[in-house]
Design an enzyme around this catalytic site. Structure first.
Site, mmCIF file in Angstrom:
data_model
loop_
_atom_site.group_PDB
_atom_site.id
_atom_site.type_symbol
_atom_site.label_atom_id
_atom_site.label_comp_id
_atom_site.label_asym_id
_atom_site.label_seq_id
_atom_site.Cartn_x
_atom_site.Cartn_y
_atom_site.Cartn_z
ATOM 1 N N SER A 29 0.837 -1.216 0.000
ATOM 2 C CA SER A 29 0.000 0.000 0.000
ATOM 3 C C SER A 29 0.866 1.258 0.000
ATOM 4 O O SER A 29 0.616 2.203 -0.758
ATOM 5 C CB SER A 29 -0.888 0.022 1.245
ATOM 6 N N GLN A 177 -9.200 2.150 -0.637
ATOM 7 C CA GLN A 177 -8.979 2.492 -2.052
ATOM 8 C C GLN A 177 -9.969 3.553 -2.509
ATOM 9 O O GLN A 177 -9.589 4.497 -3.214
ATOM 10 C CB GLN A 177 -9.086 1.235 -2.920
ATOM 11 N N ASP A 328 -6.934 -8.234 4.166
ATOM 12 C CA ASP A 328 -6.180 -9.127 3.277
ATOM 13 C C ASP A 328 -5.697 -10.389 3.991
ATOM 14 O O ASP A 328 -5.072 -11.252 3.366
ATOM 15 C CB ASP A 328 -4.977 -8.382 2.691
ATOM 16 N N LYS A 355 -12.094 -9.216 -4.158
ATOM 17 C CA LYS A 355 -10.635 -9.027 -4.138
ATOM 18 C C LYS A 355 -10.035 -9.606 -5.428
ATOM 19 O O LYS A 355 -10.735 -9.790 -6.403
ATOM 20 C CB LYS A 355 -10.052 -9.670 -2.875
ATOM 21 N N ARG A 403 -2.581 -14.067 -2.639
ATOM 22 C CA ARG A 403 -2.760 -14.420 -1.223
ATOM 23 C C ARG A 403 -3.403 -15.802 -1.049
ATOM 24 O O ARG A 403 -3.184 -16.474 -0.042
ATOM 25 C CB ARG A 403 -3.560 -13.338 -0.494
HETATM 26 C C1 S3P Z 1 -5.599 -1.310 -0.004
HETATM 27 C C2 S3P Z 1 -6.881 -1.376 0.485
HETATM 28 C C3 S3P Z 1 -7.643 -2.634 0.619
HETATM 29 C C4 S3P Z 1 -6.744 -3.857 0.512
HETATM 30 C C5 S3P Z 1 -5.756 -3.734 -0.620
HETATM 31 C C6 S3P Z 1 -4.870 -2.520 -0.404
HETATM 32 C C7 S3P Z 1 -4.938 0.000 -0.126
HETATM 33 O O1 S3P Z 1 -8.598 -2.689 -0.429
HETATM 34 O O2 S3P Z 1 -7.520 -5.024 0.328
HETATM 35 O O3 S3P Z 1 -4.953 -4.882 -0.701
HETATM 36 O O4 S3P Z 1 -3.711 0.047 -0.318
HETATM 37 O O5 S3P Z 1 -5.632 1.030 -0.008
HETATM 38 P P1 S3P Z 1 -10.064 -2.023 -0.261
HETATM 39 O O6 S3P Z 1 -9.906 -0.574 -0.123
HETATM 40 O O7 S3P Z 1 -10.809 -2.382 -1.519
HETATM 41 O O8 S3P Z 1 -10.648 -2.691 0.958
#
Ligand code: S3P
Length: 446
Positions: A29, A177, A328, A355, A403
């Site tokens: 991230s 996100q 995750d 996902k 994963r």
């Molecule tokens: C992430 C947010 C999560 C996570 C992804 C990384 C990010 O997704 O599952 O692996 O870096 O903002 P969501 O925002 O869809 O939950």
């Protein structure tokens, strides 16, 4: 673009206790965000500890296509000379994000608020994932969706307005996100852009906005939520970034050490951000032997070196409000739950369906292939623990999901019969050194 590569089956076998000391790669991230903020800043951003996985490399390519100069100096060390908010160049071709939901969705926020036309695409997994959740707020901010696949999927084309409109937006699902895409779009809008989330999600975008000099205010909203207010059109200034390690990657050696009898390992400098720590909380409730050997600060994030020893785990109920802080980690938690005594119920997992694969279905199928009784009840996953004795022997379909692949390889280190995943290629998206690191601890994955 679809990337049809021949599948690479991988098998894990049990070979005795795990031992040793490891450090997992940089956080995915934060790595995506480092490159994106480098692109949007004036001056040169120096990054160390960048995750050099395929997902992040796609974001580096996109940053280049949008006008940044991106240098790779040595392992983990990168420099990005940005163009500044408002200064993006229209790319000459398609932005291909491969398997990366985060890279594509955050960049949609960036590009959709600039007066350029951009085309987004990805692999067969990304082409199935819902993008409407990003397109909806972007349309409110003035973005035109020139083309899209059915239901708002890639490939899709965005055209940004001359000047984006600031909005107040309540995210319909707990998603960092969505929050990040709106805030990144808000950088190009005059006035204040506000995002309200009912459940707090990872806060790396807010932290980085501040780090690059933006004016952002965060306050509580409701029992578990937050309100984030960003002042638009700041001049972001390049700032050095140290990427801490990825707790979502640390989860794999961590669970492996808990379920392989006799194991005793150290995992160095695991990022301890409370919005990413739900797995640790849950495993401790299950009775896991995880102690903190030392604590420090890396790049503005608390980190802890963890000592993990195998032992008896007991089933628990994981509350739905914990999901954003371990979103995750459910596949590997389901693996841990298979070795526990009693039942583990993981509640409120609807987001797992969208996902890299439908992780609820993929986990259920994988556990059943290993002889574990489990069920999906509404949005809950229920796993009947087998008290340390899991048969294994199954072939697991990974559906282009890194994963799912890593979780079932971890499982195979402790099952009676080996576990094989149909394709290990996607592991390179987030944790290219996974197999070497696990084998360095005494695992047998090949
Ligand atoms: C992430 C947010 C999560 C996570 C992804 C990384 C990010 O997704 O599952 O692996 O870096 O903002 P969501 O925002 O869809 O939950």
């Amino acid at each position: 673009m679809a990337h049809a590569q021949p599948p690479i089956p991988v098998t894990a076998r049990s070979r005795g206790p795990l031992a040793g000391r490891v450090r997992v790669p940089g956080d995915k991230s934060i790595s995506h965000r480092s490159l994106i903020f480098g692109l949007l800043a004036i001056g040169e951003t120096r990054i160390s500890g960048l995750l050099e996985g395929e997902d992040v490399m796609r974001t580096a390519d996109a940053a280049r296509a949008l006008g940044a100069i991106v240098h790779h100096d040595s392992p983990g060390s990168w420099r990005v000379r940005g163009v500044g908010v408002g200064g993006l160049r229209e790319p000459g071709g398609v932005l291909d994000f491969g398997n990366a939901g985060t890279g594509s969705r955050l960049m949609m926020g960036v590009c959709g608020a600039h007066p350029i036309t951009t085309v987004f695409d990805g692999d067969a997994s990304l082409r199935k994932r819902p993008m409407r959740r990003i397109l909806d707020p972007l349309e409110l901010m003035g973005t035109t969706i020139v083309s899209q696949e059915e239901g708002g999927r890639v490939p899709l084309t965005l055209r940004g307005p001359k000047e984006a409109v600031p909005i107040t937006y309540r995210t319909p699902v707990a998603s960092a996100q969505i929050k990040s895409a709106v805030l990144l779009a808000g950088l190009a809008a005059p006035g204040e852009t506000t995002v309200i989330e009912t459940e707090a999600t990872r806060d790396h975008t807010e932290t980085m906005l501040r780090h690059f000099g933006a004016d952002v205010a965060v306050s509580p909203d409701g029992a578990h939520g937050r309100r984030i207010v960003l002042k638009g059109q700041p001049e972001l200034q390049a700032a050095p970034i140290v990427v801490p390690t990825d707790p979502s990657s640390a989860a794999f050696p961590l669970v492996a050490a808990l379920i392989v009898p006799g194991s005793d390992i150290l995992i160095e400098s695991v990022m301890a951000n409370p919005l990413r720590s739900g797995l640790l909380t849950t495993l401790r409730e299950m009775g896991a032997d995880i102690s903190v050997e030392s604590e420090a600060n890396e790049g503005g994030e608390a980190v802890a070196t963890l000592r993990v020893r195998a032992g008896v785990l007991k089933g628990v109920t994981v509350p739905p409000e914990r999901a954003p802080s371990m979103i995750d980690e459910y596949p590997v938690l389901a693996v841990a739950a298979s070795f526990a005594t009693g039942t583990t119920r993981m509640r409120g997992l609807q987001e797992l369906r969208v996902k890299e694969s439908d992780r609820l279905a993929a986990v259920e199928a994988g556990l059943k292939a290993a002889g574990v009784t489990c069920a999906i009840e509404g949005d809950d996953l229920v796993v009947e623990g087998r008290d340390g004795a899991v048969d294994g022997g199954g072939l697991v379909a990974t559906h282009l999901d890194h994963r799912i692949a890593m979780s079932f390889l971890v499982m195979g280190l402790a099952t009676r019969q080996p576990m094989t995943v149909d394709d290990g290629a996607m592991i390179a998206t987030s944790f290219p050194s996974f197999i070497a690191l696990m084998n360095g601890l005494g695992g047998d994955i090949a």
